[in-house]
Write an enzyme that holds these catalytic residues in place. Structure first.
Site, mmCIF file in Angstrom:
data_model
loop_
_atom_site.group_PDB
_atom_site.id
_atom_site.type_symbol
_atom_site.label_atom_id
_atom_site.label_comp_id
_atom_site.label_asym_id
_atom_site.label_seq_id
_atom_site.Cartn_x
_atom_site.Cartn_y
_atom_site.Cartn_z
ATOM 1 N N PRO A 33 -21.693 -49.308 28.192
ATOM 2 C CA PRO A 33 -21.107 -48.893 26.910
ATOM 3 C C PRO A 33 -21.126 -47.370 26.825
ATOM 4 C CG PRO A 33 -23.343 -49.748 26.588
ATOM 5 C CD PRO A 33 -22.985 -49.987 28.027
ATOM 6 N N ALA B 25 -19.512 -44.263 24.290
ATOM 7 C CA ALA B 25 -18.671 -43.801 23.189
ATOM 8 C C ALA B 25 -17.601 -42.853 23.717
ATOM 9 C CB ALA B 25 -19.534 -43.105 22.146
ATOM 10 N N GLN C 26 -20.990 -53.981 21.533
ATOM 11 C CA GLN C 26 -22.295 -53.385 21.219
ATOM 12 C C GLN C 26 -22.301 -52.881 19.775
ATOM 13 O OE1 GLN C 26 -23.809 -49.435 22.482
ATOM 14 N NE2 GLN C 26 -25.254 -50.603 23.722
ATOM 15 N N CYS D 271 -29.274 -45.165 21.823
ATOM 16 C CA CYS D 271 -28.506 -43.956 21.509
ATOM 17 C C CYS D 271 -29.441 -42.829 21.042
ATOM 18 C CB CYS D 271 -27.481 -44.248 20.430
ATOM 19 S SG CYS D 271 -26.577 -42.762 19.979
ATOM 20 N N LYS E 122 -29.919 -53.197 24.753
ATOM 21 C CA LYS E 122 -29.940 -52.061 25.672
ATOM 22 C C LYS E 122 -30.946 -51.073 25.111
ATOM 23 C CE LYS E 122 -26.934 -48.811 28.107
ATOM 24 N NZ LYS E 122 -27.085 -47.523 27.422
ATOM 25 N N ASN F 161 -30.227 -49.576 34.814
ATOM 26 C CA ASN F 161 -29.249 -48.520 34.491
ATOM 27 C C ASN F 161 -29.908 -47.155 34.659
ATOM 28 O OD1 ASN F 161 -28.271 -46.990 31.442
ATOM 29 N ND2 ASN F 161 -26.904 -47.171 33.189
ATOM 30 N N GLY F 162 -29.103 -46.191 35.098
ATOM 31 C CA GLY F 162 -29.588 -44.814 35.170
ATOM 32 C C GLY F 162 -29.460 -44.204 36.544
ATOM 33 N N ASP F 163 -28.577 -43.200 36.638
ATOM 34 C CA ASP F 163 -28.445 -42.375 37.842
ATOM 35 C C ASP F 163 -27.857 -43.115 39.048
ATOM 36 O OD1 ASP F 163 -29.591 -40.533 36.183
ATOM 37 O OD2 ASP F 163 -31.498 -40.405 37.245
ATOM 38 N N ARG G 83 -22.029 -42.695 33.931
ATOM 39 C CA ARG G 83 -21.412 -41.432 34.346
ATOM 40 C C ARG G 83 -20.774 -41.497 35.722
ATOM 41 N NH1 ARG G 83 -26.580 -37.989 33.233
ATOM 42 N NH2 ARG G 83 -27.410 -39.990 33.932
HETATM 43 C C1 LIG Z 1 -20.220 -40.192 27.196
HETATM 44 C C2 LIG Z 1 -21.326 -41.201 27.061
HETATM 45 C C3 LIG Z 1 -21.314 -42.085 25.979
HETATM 46 C C4 LIG Z 1 -22.341 -43.038 25.849
HETATM 47 N N1 LIG Z 1 -22.260 -43.935 24.807
HETATM 48 C C5 LIG Z 1 -23.154 -44.968 24.769
HETATM 49 C C6 LIG Z 1 -22.996 -46.028 23.826
HETATM 50 O O1 LIG Z 1 -22.051 -46.068 23.008
HETATM 51 N N2 LIG Z 1 -23.923 -47.023 23.849
HETATM 52 C C7 LIG Z 1 -24.978 -47.041 24.739
HETATM 53 O O2 LIG Z 1 -25.776 -47.979 24.724
HETATM 54 N N3 LIG Z 1 -25.125 -46.064 25.641
HETATM 55 C C8 LIG Z 1 -24.237 -45.050 25.691
HETATM 56 N N4 LIG Z 1 -24.354 -44.099 26.668
HETATM 57 C C9 LIG Z 1 -25.447 -44.206 27.668
HETATM 58 C C10 LIG Z 1 -24.983 -44.945 28.916
HETATM 59 O O3 LIG Z 1 -24.571 -46.265 28.610
HETATM 60 C C11 LIG Z 1 -26.091 -44.988 29.995
HETATM 61 O O4 LIG Z 1 -27.205 -45.655 29.483
HETATM 62 C C12 LIG Z 1 -26.529 -43.604 30.452
HETATM 63 O O5 LIG Z 1 -25.429 -42.729 30.613
HETATM 64 C C13 LIG Z 1 -27.305 -43.686 31.793
HETATM 65 O O6 LIG Z 1 -26.510 -44.258 32.800
HETATM 66 P P1 LIG Z 1 -25.793 -43.371 33.964
HETATM 67 O O7 LIG Z 1 -26.879 -42.614 34.649
HETATM 68 O O8 LIG Z 1 -25.112 -44.382 34.839
HETATM 69 O O9 LIG Z 1 -24.848 -42.426 33.271
HETATM 70 C C14 LIG Z 1 -23.381 -43.114 26.805
HETATM 71 C C15 LIG Z 1 -23.381 -42.215 27.879
HETATM 72 C C16 LIG Z 1 -22.383 -41.282 28.027
HETATM 73 C C17 LIG Z 1 -22.406 -40.346 29.216
#
Ligand SMILES: Cc1cc2nc3c(=O)[nH]c(=O)nc-3n(C[C@H](O)[C@H](O)[C@H](O)COP(=O)(O)O)c2cc1C
Length: 338
Positions: free
Chosen positions: A20, A22, A74, A105, A144, A205-207, A230
């Protein structure tokens, strides 16, 4: 015959989730990622208050296509009764495959009202929210979370156990605290500890930035699924690369620049079609243009021009001109070399 709830978490393969996000995980991008190998997608977070008030903005966030399934919607908020009403409305009107609760969040505006990761300061509130949402709909409830609000409250296992006991059927952990925001490295060992502690499936999740990272996360943590945020920006190909790596197959080569641009334009067209206001849509799409052109030779100049474009035709023209220039450079004889 209907499938059991969250059936994708019960099979042999490790499913890949588009996270998810935003302003990013909107319907056009979700559809694209599904095509490139994401097995499950989740909407961006939608305010329970906005849903209950039937705000136009919330209704826009809730729209999805059948081809996106399985999809989770979500929701976030700090009032259990309002969260329950929002979940019941979403289940009845939109019928996604699951409802996901946002306890992660970190944004100030949300946390200030105890939403998102703000809830992690009060695990009794977390318990009441999960229970209220789960009781309100026949759909599976997932959560989450982050690892805690700050270092003092950091305890992903305890948070996970509370969620499980309150009725959550799967839990996604982004192992950073709210205080960490995005700094440092995600602590994958916390995902492994959560997997050990709970009975419900854990989504790591993460990185995860490459296909190899996805495999490493699964192997190091034993998680049931992997969620990518990302790493998908301007690069839906990450899902096919992660799939190959998880299946022990050779990772496909990265797309050519032509292919990147073709997919970028397809994404842009769909985003414009999806948005009610086409001018707004192209402005909102600028972030994707930045991501699709990241790392290209002379990309900075291209991006500066793309960020000024106001129509899809401008974007098409700039990308075509860039390709022509690159082709000309490739064909130019080397000069000055004896
Ligand atoms: C632009 C952006 C918007 C995000 N919006 C949400 C969201 O609406 N809900 C949520 O649970 N996490 C949100 N996240 C967090 C991501 O879902 C994720 O947990 C976080 O980026 C770590 O994962 P990654 O390392 O793969 O980026 C957002 C992250 C980014 C970068």
């Amino acid at each position: 015959m209907t499938s059991p709830p969250l059936h994708w978490l019960r099979g042999e393969k490790t499913p890949l989730y588009l996270a998810p996000q935003a302003g990013v995980s909107e319907s056009p991008f979700r559809r694209l990622c599904r095509r490139f190998g994401a097995d499950v997608v989740v909407s961006e977070f939608v305010s329970a208050a906005g849903i209950v008030m039937n705000s136009r903005r919330s209704r826009d966030y809730l729209r999805f296509d059948e081809e996106e399934r399985p999809i989770g919607i979500q929701i976030f908020g700090a009032d259990p009764a309002m969260m329950a009403d929002a979940a019941a409305f979403v289940a009845e009107v939109y019928a996604p495959d699951f409802i996901d609760i946002n306890f992660g969040c970190p944004v100030k505006k949300v946390v200030k009202r105890n939403g998102g990761s703000g809830c992690l300061r009060d695990l009794e509130l977390v318990r009441r929210i999960v229970r209220a949402v789960d009781d309100a709909t026949p759909l599976p409830t997932t959560v989450k979370i982050r690892s805690g609000f700050d270092e003092k409250t950091r305890d992903p296992v305890r948070i996970g156990l509370v969620c499980q006991e309150a009725g959550a059927q799967a839990i996604c952990l982004h192992p950073r605290t709210r205080a960490d925001m995005y700094s440092g490295e995600a602590r994958w060992e916390e995902i492994a500890a959560l997997v050990e502690a709970v009975e419900i499936p854990v989504i790591g999740n993460g990185d995860v930035r490459t296909g190899g990272d996805a495999r490493r996360m699964r192997d190091e943590t034993g998680c049931a699924a992997i969620m990518i945020a990302r790493g998908s920006h301007g690069y839906p190909w990450i899902f096919r690369e992660a799939r190959a790596a998880l299946d022990g197959k050779p990772i496909p080569p990265p797309p050519s620049v032509e292919e990147r641009f073709r997919v970028c334009l397809e994404h842009a067209r769909n985003a414009i079609r999806f948005e009610r206001n086409p001018e707004r849509a192209i402005i909102d799409f600028r972030k994707h243009l930045g991501w699709y052109t990241k790392g290209l030779p002379d990309g900075r100049r291209l991006r500066t021009e793309l960020f000024q474009s106001e129509t899809l035709e401008d974007v098409e023209r700039l990308l075509e001109r860039y390709l022509e220039e690159q082709r000309a450079l490739d064909q130019a004889p080397l000069t000055g070399v004896s």
